[in-house]
Motif scaffolding. Sequence first.
Motif, PDB file in Angstrom:
ATOM      1  N   UNK A  25       0.859  -1.170   0.000  1.00 30.77           N
ATOM      2  CA  UNK A  25       0.000   0.000   0.000  1.00 30.77           C
ATOM      3  C   UNK A  25       0.899   1.225   0.000  1.00 30.77           C
ATOM      4  N   UNK A  26       0.623   2.149  -0.898  1.00 33.81           N
ATOM      5  CA  UNK A  26       1.466   3.337  -1.002  1.00 33.81           C
ATOM      6  C   UNK A  26       1.178   4.302   0.126  1.00 33.81           C
ATOM      7  N   UNK A  27       2.216   4.968   0.527  1.00 24.91           N
ATOM      8  CA  UNK A  27       2.119   6.050   1.481  1.00 24.91           C
ATOM      9  C   UNK A  27       2.903   7.229   0.953  1.00 24.91           C
ATOM     10  N   UNK A  28       2.704   8.380   1.556  1.00 25.72           N
ATOM     11  CA  UNK A  28       3.393   9.594   1.142  1.00 25.72           C
ATOM     12  C   UNK A  28       3.894  10.306   2.390  1.00 25.72           C
ATOM     13  N   UNK A  29       5.105  10.836   2.301  1.00 27.53           N
ATOM     14  CA  UNK A  29       5.707  11.577   3.401  1.00 27.53           C
ATOM     15  C   UNK A  29       6.109  12.951   2.889  1.00 27.53           C
ATOM     16  N   UNK A  62       5.976   6.410  -1.485  1.00 35.56           N
ATOM     17  CA  UNK A  62       6.727   5.161  -1.317  1.00 35.56           C
ATOM     18  C   UNK A  62       7.046   4.544  -2.675  1.00 35.56           C
ATOM     19  N   UNK A  63       8.296   4.183  -2.879  1.00 40.62           N
ATOM     20  CA  UNK A  63       8.714   3.559  -4.122  1.00 40.62           C
ATOM     21  C   UNK A  63       8.225   2.127  -4.228  1.00 40.62           C
ATOM     22  N   UNK A  64       8.129   1.641  -5.448  1.00 37.43           N
ATOM     23  CA  UNK A  64       7.728   0.259  -5.682  1.00 37.43           C
ATOM     24  C   UNK A  64       6.243   0.011  -5.544  1.00 37.43           C
TER      25      UNK A  64
END
Length: 118
Positions: A25-29, A62-64
Motif C-alpha cells: 500500500x502506497x504512502x506519502x511523506x 513510497x517507491x515500488x
Amino acid sequence: MRFSTTAVVYLASTFVLALFPQAANAGITAFSGSSCNGAAGLNVPCDGSCHQFDDRHSFRVDGGTGNHCVTAFQDPNCPAGARGRQFTFTNQNGGCQNVNTGTNIRSFICSPNNICLV
C-alpha cells in the motif's frame, strides 16, 4: 515422518506468500526541506484522503508501489470542487518531488493510482 494436514497447509501457504508478496500500500511523506530533507511528517496513505502540507516543501511517495498522482492545494482542507489554486504531480513513485510553486501549499490528496482525483 508424518505431517498433519494443518502443518502441510501452513507450510504451503507460507511458501506461496514468500514467492508472491502482496502489493504494498502506497504512502506519502512530506518534508520541511526542498529535497526530501529536514523534518519529516507522518507517512500517510495514498487513498484519496486530504492531508495538511503547511510548512512542507517536498514529498516522496513510497517507491515500488506504482505511479500515483498528488494534487496540492493553495487552500487548506483540499477544497471541494477544486476551488482555489491547485497543482498536480503525476507519476510519483519513490522520487523526491520539490513543491516550489511560487505560492504556499497548504493541503494535498494522493490518489491510489496515477489518475488524479481532482
